[in-house]
Design a protein around this motif. Structure first.
Motif, PDB file in Angstrom:
ATOM      1  N   THR A 285       2.410   1.677  -3.388  1.00 20.21           N
ATOM      2  CA  THR A 285       1.418   2.116  -4.371  1.00 20.21           C
ATOM      3  C   THR A 285       1.176   3.619  -4.258  1.00 20.21           C
ATOM      4  O   THR A 285       1.172   4.336  -5.267  1.00 20.21           O
ATOM      5  N   LEU A 286       1.010   4.123  -3.047  1.00 19.84           N
ATOM      6  CA  LEU A 286       0.809   5.560  -2.851  1.00 19.84           C
ATOM      7  C   LEU A 286       2.048   6.358  -3.259  1.00 19.84           C
ATOM      8  O   LEU A 286       1.939   7.418  -3.884  1.00 19.84           O
TER       9      LEU A 286
ATOM     10  N   GLU B 186       0.826  -1.211   0.000  1.00 20.08           N
ATOM     11  CA  GLU B 186       0.000   0.000   0.000  1.00 20.08           C
ATOM     12  C   GLU B 186       0.859   1.259   0.000  1.00 20.08           C
ATOM     13  O   GLU B 186       0.583   2.221  -0.722  1.00 20.08           O
TER      14      GLU B 186
END
Length: 89
Positions: free
Chosen positions: A38-39, A35
């Protein structure tokens, strides 16, 4: 287009490619890390896109914004408007 502008745009293209690549190469077992990557990848991709579109102007705008003289163009415009208003009125 100058060589310097092409270098900025080339750097933007490499960031545009590296952002999603880093997110895709993150192992599937690490959910929290995936996560975060991805950010981070989205942010890097947006930065790369800005550099592709703007080139050298993006770096110049950041330098002007950090400068102590960043309000100078606004001040010049304000003074010009005041002079024009005095002449007309």
């Amino acid at each position: 287009m100058t060589r310097r502008d092409l270098l900025w745009r080339g750097g933007g293209a490499s960031l545009f490619v590296c952002g999603p690549t880093a997110a895709l190469l993150t192992p599937n077992g690490a959910a929290g890390l995936q996560e975060i990557m991805t950010l981070t990848g989205i942010g890097v991709t947006i930065l790369g896109l800005v550099l592709i579109v703007q080139g050298k102007k993006a770096a110049l705008a950041l330098r002007v914004e950090r400068s102590s003289h960043r309000m100078l163009p606004t001040l010049i415009r304000t003074r010009r408007r005041e002079r024009r208003a005095k002449r007309q009125g």
